[in-house]
Design a protein around this motif. Structure first.
Motif, PDB file in Angstrom:
ATOM      1  N   ARG A 153       0.794  -1.228   0.000  1.00  0.00           N
ATOM      2  CA  ARG A 153       0.000   0.000   0.000  1.00  0.00           C
ATOM      3  C   ARG A 153       0.828   1.279   0.000  1.00  0.00           C
ATOM      4  N   LEU A 192      -3.449 -16.234  -6.832  1.00  0.00           N
ATOM      5  CA  LEU A 192      -3.374 -15.094  -7.756  1.00  0.00           C
ATOM      6  C   LEU A 192      -4.762 -14.509  -8.032  1.00  0.00           C
ATOM      7  N   ARG A 245      -5.917 -10.693  -7.316  1.00  0.00           N
ATOM      8  CA  ARG A 245      -6.556  -9.808  -8.321  1.00  0.00           C
ATOM      9  C   ARG A 245      -7.836  -9.200  -7.781  1.00  0.00           C
ATOM     10  N   ARG A 254      -7.162  -6.609  -5.008  1.00  0.00           N
ATOM     11  CA  ARG A 254      -6.726  -5.323  -5.549  1.00  0.00           C
ATOM     12  C   ARG A 254      -7.897  -4.539  -6.118  1.00  0.00           C
ATOM     13  N   ARG A 255      -8.769  -5.253  -6.831  1.00  0.00           N
ATOM     14  CA  ARG A 255      -9.875  -4.569  -7.498  1.00  0.00           C
ATOM     15  C   ARG A 255     -10.890  -4.071  -6.477  1.00  0.00           C
ATOM     16  N   SER A 256     -11.218  -4.903  -5.498  1.00  0.00           N
ATOM     17  CA  SER A 256     -12.317  -4.564  -4.592  1.00  0.00           C
ATOM     18  C   SER A 256     -11.871  -3.723  -3.401  1.00  0.00           C
ATOM     19  N   LEU A 257     -10.621  -3.854  -2.986  1.00  0.00           N
ATOM     20  CA  LEU A 257     -10.152  -3.087  -1.832  1.00  0.00           C
ATOM     21  C   LEU A 257      -9.243  -1.938  -2.263  1.00  0.00           C
ATOM     22  N   GLY A 258      -8.767  -2.014  -3.493  1.00  0.00           N
ATOM     23  CA  GLY A 258      -7.992  -0.913  -4.065  1.00  0.00           C
ATOM     24  C   GLY A 258      -6.864  -0.457  -3.160  1.00  0.00           C
ATOM     25  N   PRO A 259      -6.783   0.852  -2.955  1.00  0.00           N
ATOM     26  CA  PRO A 259      -5.658   1.367  -2.165  1.00  0.00           C
ATOM     27  C   PRO A 259      -5.808   1.079  -0.676  1.00  0.00           C
ATOM     28  N   MET A 260      -6.935   0.485  -0.273  1.00  0.00           N
ATOM     29  CA  MET A 260      -7.083   0.133   1.145  1.00  0.00           C
ATOM     30  C   MET A 260      -6.417  -1.201   1.467  1.00  0.00           C
ATOM     31  N   ILE A 275     -18.582   1.946   7.056  1.00  0.00           N
ATOM     32  CA  ILE A 275     -18.639   1.790   5.606  1.00  0.00           C
ATOM     33  C   ILE A 275     -17.710   0.675   5.128  1.00  0.00           C
ATOM     34  N   ASP A 276     -16.505   0.643   5.675  1.00  0.00           N
ATOM     35  CA  ASP A 276     -15.479  -0.224   5.082  1.00  0.00           C
ATOM     36  C   ASP A 276     -15.463  -1.642   5.631  1.00  0.00           C
ATOM     37  N   ARG A 327     -17.754  -3.503   3.565  1.00  0.00           N
ATOM     38  CA  ARG A 327     -17.147  -3.661   2.241  1.00  0.00           C
ATOM     39  C   ARG A 327     -16.223  -4.896   2.238  1.00  0.00           C
TER      40      ARG A 327
END
Lengths: 466, 466
Positions: B157, B235, B239, B242-248, B294-295, B298
């Motif tokens: 991160r 893997l 993927r 990364r897509r669903s949590l992104g920069p978190m 919120i998170d 998520r």
């Protein structure tokens, strides 16, 4: 006596596979860059198609002491890619293309002449995001972005070009090829030599390939324009945006009132999405979220909070892509200032300052320019990054008094401990002022590094420092 | 004939204000680091209290050709801060403390000897977050973290130490002080000289101060252990994370089955929060969110999705800070492996590999070690960063056959285009293998840079390369 034509022929004889363009064959575009410096008179333009060609060319120029200026998209603003009279312009335009995409490592290997927009599109097509973005995206080349450590619109979240590259292939001044195409996020095996070539404006080596770092594609974007009364409130807004939007905060662009009036009242066809009223600054805040169902309400709730707290006196949230484009148009309106109906000829600055003191700087600079030169100025910038742009002009003056205006602005920058270039680089235009930001011992070490890597001083000589 | 005592006296005479510790006064701890290399026999230990002292010391050693080894918290694993026999150990322990915190610029200026944990705590007290974190946080010093470009747990991160520093004050080999305490996120005025001193293990200069970059404090943290069957599913999980949590997404730590069994079945007092069953890997996924309301949902929704898709066969979500600590304990259990009741003496590796091929590497390495040496091995790592740790041991062997095991592991690393050090550095231990990752022209350039900055070769000589 050796004529230019003789020298060109002698040079050409060494490269049977690469035609050098000399004399009237030299394309006009290769004679200068976007710095508005006058066209130069290079011996030839070389357009290699392989690293091997670049290596051969550098070895030959090294042996014969001919200066070489690497060229990408020629969009630099400081003269860094303007060739020397009698030297070689080394255009990377034919070394263009995406070579490899690794979705697991999230890397892309590209040739240095690839336009930034092509890289962005390839990342998007592969379901990822290449975060570097700037106005010249359609023209600039990734090799130029790296060698100038380009900044742009989303540094606050993703960093500068330096932060987006894992490996480079570089040709040194003597033709040696360093194939440092590292693809790993972490590599602490020996000195990180690639750093030498990032931001050194083609004076230490020619970048021929790069391994770029990509990020996950944002799932949604929100944006708002916030009218704020006083720079203290701007800082308060920045603090709360960082806290509440965290790593999703992707832009925090501040337009001072002087800029806002120019951008929304003087640019033909412009409209003001918000009224500044009693405000002093307008802030464009952008969030790149993951999921619209979750993150759009998060953004709106944050915005309601800053209204309720009084940090923001008026504002608007983008409700559509059209709104978003209109918001960004106010920020990008500076591109229209050269229009004689708006400002006409002017001088642009790209300084860096401690975030807390940017407004104090703007006020001092504005007053000094007006008092000493009758010079107008407006201010805007990437405040979250400490980067302030100034547009300055003396009404009716032709040419604009660049040295006097620069002396005043950079003198104040020096007093604030700022930098004379946050993102555009030094090139030739800012050479006289590099010492305002860097001390004599730093300058001496830069020169030692230059001599160490390029003892014959053939790589883009006369750029960054003398 | 000059005795050691004469030389120490001659040296001491030059520094009336700084007592050098020689002979029996030399603290045992300053004789080596955490590399398990035997204690060395330096001439003296210097403990300066100011940059001026460091400068004087370097100038004197430069003039007399005495080697100097900078020392921080001495927690390096590769021998980088082990002093040379007859040289000076330059301990930064008395140059410790936070000098300035700027909440608007989100920077902190610190002395190089400040322990990492002190920096973390100061950031926390100021309502911010300093993201660098590693096991030795209580002992290691920030100067050492920077000079080795430390990695650690949250690189995925926030990046490595290099990404967390805006400016440094450095003393060169000849005593010249470079006060490059830049505080701005963007500064493209000339070469970014600080990069030379980050990750070069004290061979090019002594870092005395640093301006560190802080981040917003996370508002909430979620974590899960996921049991996965097959590396392809690992893997896939990466993927989607990364897509669903992104920069978190703040950690993606993968434990191979061989490691998991050691960590949860052999370590005294250990417990397994999940059962691996038919799985092959256990993945610790951590998200640093902004707002628990919120998170956290998520994160849970994402996790339900990966269960439903079959990417994860079993798992557990942390419901408390105790759960979170228990999850991380499985990842940190490697620190217990030296216990004779677990593994006892062993050899640790810190290699980097293309993310996609890490499992293939692990299988090849494991088989080769077993076949050729009867050597056991287990695997875990920061897979999101391409960083794999290997713990290898030949049961009953004393000493462990370090050269043979290294030859096999690094030989396979070379074949995979990997790196012999992802984060720990080279020091002296990995010098023989640096050429597996870096080519001869790169090695030659490293030596040129070294000679350029330290012509007398007094700064930590014999480290990184000969």
């Amino acid at each position: 006596m050796t004529t230019v034509s003789d020298r060109l022929d002698a040079m050409q004889a060494q490269f049977p596979d690469m035609r050098l363009l000399g004399g009237s064959d030299i394309p006009e575009r290769n004679r200068t860059d976007w710095s508005f410096l006058p066209p130069s008179d290079p011996l030839a333009v070389a357009r290699p198609t392989s690293t091997e060609d670049v290596s051969k060319l550098m070895a030959a120029c090294h042996a014969s002491g001919i200066p070489v200026t690497p060229q990408g998209g020629l969009t630099g603003l400081c003269g860094g890619s303007r060739p020397l009279d009698g030297g070689i312009a080394l255009s990377m335009e034919r070394m263009s293309g995406i070579e490899k995409i690794d979705p697991d490592g999230m890397t892309m290997t590209v040739l240095a002449g690839t336009p930034l927009e092509t890289v962005q599109k390839a990342a998007d097509d592969a379901g990822m995001f290449f975060s570097l973005d700037l106005g010249a995206r359609g023209s600039c080349a990734i090799g130029g972005n790296l060698s100038t450590n380009a900044g742009g619109n989303r540094v606050i979240r993703y960093g500068m070009a330096r932060d987006l590259v894992l490996g480079v292939e570089v040709v040194l001044a003597d033709g040696t090829v360093l194939p440092m195409l590292n693809t790993m996020l972490k590599n602490n095996a020996g000195y990180d030599l690639k750093q030498l070539f990032l931001g050194s404006e083609g004076t230490l080596g020619v970048i021929t390939r790069a391994v770029l770092r990509m990020h996950p594609k944002p799932g949604c974007v929100s944006a708002a324009l916030c009218v704020v009364d006083g720079y203290d409130k701007v800082l308060e807004l920045l603090r709360t945006a960082r806290r509440s939007l965290g790593p999703m905060l992707s832009a925090f662009e501040v337009m001072w009132g002087d800029y806002w009036h120019q951008a929304t009242e003087c640019v033909p066809g412009a409209r003001a999405p918000v009224q500044i009223g009693d405000g002093t600054h307008v802030v464009l805040v952008e969030m790149q979220g993951l999921d619209a169902d979750i993150d759009t309400p998060r953004f709106e709730t944050w915005l309601e909070g800053v209204f309720a707290s009084g940090a923001v006196t008026d504002g608007a949230v983008a409700q559509s892509l059209g709104d978003m484009a209109a918001f960004w148009a106010t920020r990008d309106a500076a591109a229209e200032f050269a229009n004689p109906a708006v400002i006409g000829p002017h001088i642009s600055f790209d300084v860096g300052l401690p975030v807390k003191r940017m407004d104090e700087f703007a006020q001092q600079s504005k007053a000094a320019l007006l008092t000493e030169l009758g010079c107008q100025s407006v201010h805007y910038g990437h405040v979250g990054d400490g980067n302030l742009h100034i547009v300055a002009w003396v009404p009716g003056a032709s040419p604009q008094p660049l040295p006097d205006v620069s002396r005043i602005v950079y003198g104040i920058v020096r007093g604030f401990g700022g930098t004379v270039s946050a993102e555009h680089g030094i090139g030739t235009l800012k050479k006289p002022y590099l010492g305002h930001t860097r001390g004599p011992d730093e300058m001496a070490l830069m020169r030692r590094i230059k001599t160490c890597l390029d003892p014959e001083n053939i790589l883009n000589p006369g750029k960054v420092f003398d």
